[in-house]
Scaffold this active site. Structure first.
Site, mmCIF file in Angstrom:
data_model
loop_
_atom_site.group_PDB
_atom_site.id
_atom_site.type_symbol
_atom_site.label_atom_id
_atom_site.label_comp_id
_atom_site.label_asym_id
_atom_site.label_seq_id
_atom_site.Cartn_x
_atom_site.Cartn_y
_atom_site.Cartn_z
ATOM 1 N N HIS A 53 0.888 -0.940 0.055
ATOM 2 C CA HIS A 53 0.071 0.044 0.000
ATOM 3 C C HIS A 53 0.967 1.232 0.015
ATOM 4 C CE1 HIS A 53 -3.779 -1.904 2.011
ATOM 5 N NE2 HIS A 53 -3.505 -2.663 0.769
ATOM 6 N N GLU A 55 1.296 3.566 2.158
ATOM 7 C CA GLU A 55 2.101 4.034 3.381
ATOM 8 C C GLU A 55 3.426 2.799 3.466
ATOM 9 O OE1 GLU A 55 -1.004 3.328 2.921
ATOM 10 O OE2 GLU A 55 -1.998 4.009 4.618
ATOM 11 N N CYS A 81 -5.147 1.537 6.678
ATOM 12 C CA CYS A 81 -5.880 0.644 6.977
ATOM 13 C C CYS A 81 -5.392 -0.004 8.390
ATOM 14 C CB CYS A 81 -5.894 -0.526 5.945
ATOM 15 S SG CYS A 81 -4.136 -1.186 5.477
ATOM 16 N N CYS A 90 -1.469 -1.131 7.448
ATOM 17 C CA CYS A 90 -0.785 0.280 7.394
ATOM 18 C C CYS A 90 -0.377 1.029 8.648
ATOM 19 C CB CYS A 90 -0.902 1.037 6.356
ATOM 20 S SG CYS A 90 -0.751 0.210 4.649
HETATM 21 ZN ZN LIG Z 1 -2.769 -0.276 4.054
#
Ligand SMILES: [Zn+2]
Length: 150
Positions: A53, A55, A81, A90
């Site tokens: 992702h 991040e 998330c 994350c």
């Molecule tokens: Zn994430």
């Protein structure tokens, strides 16, 4: 950091997130910046499903940076998330990396997140400020948020 600086950095995070549009489906095209002493030290965007992702992509660049996470701020267009889906959370990765403060564009409307990512950060003592460039970020991400994601 003043409001103009925050907005300028969130705008950069939005531009970074747009790079993900062709590869991120069914996840949203999120952008993330890591900032230290007013300078952008890492950038990340959503990768293919199952890969980093935004991040995680930005955090993966931290190791090579001197003084690692001390005084590092994160700018992320969507709430990180909170849950382990195809990839680890994350929000937990941000906590683990020791990021000092997280600026978020908008809350993730996904039923599995919806504020839970913010709670993970705050419970761990990470400062969070939500709503930087909210209208612009929503305009950018909302078309991608109605679909199944994780
Ligand atoms: Zn994430």
């Amino acid at each position: 950091m003043d409001q103009r600086q925050k907005e300028a950095l969130m705008k950069q995070a939005m531009l970074e997130g747009r790079k993900a549009r062709t590869v991120c489906y069914p996840n949203p095209p999120v952008g993330c910046l890591l900032v230290k002493d007013g300078e952008i030290i890492a950038r990340g965007h959503t990768n293919k499903p199952g890969e980093h992702h935004a991040e995680a992509m930005a955090l993966s660049q931290l190791d090579s940076v001197k003084n690692a996470s001390e005084g590092v701020l994160a700018f992320v267009t969507l709430e990180p998330c909170s849950f382990h889906g195809r990839t680890p959370s994350c929000a937990k990765a941000i906590v683990f990396a020791g990021i000092e403060k997280v600026y978020v564009g908008m809350i993730d409307p996904h039923p599995k997140n919806r504020g839970a990512g913010i709670s993970v950060l705050e419970a761990a003592g990470v400062e969070v400020e939500v709503g930087i460039m909210k209208e612009s970020v929503e305009a950018d991400l909302t078309p991608y948020l109605s679909i199944e994601q994780c």
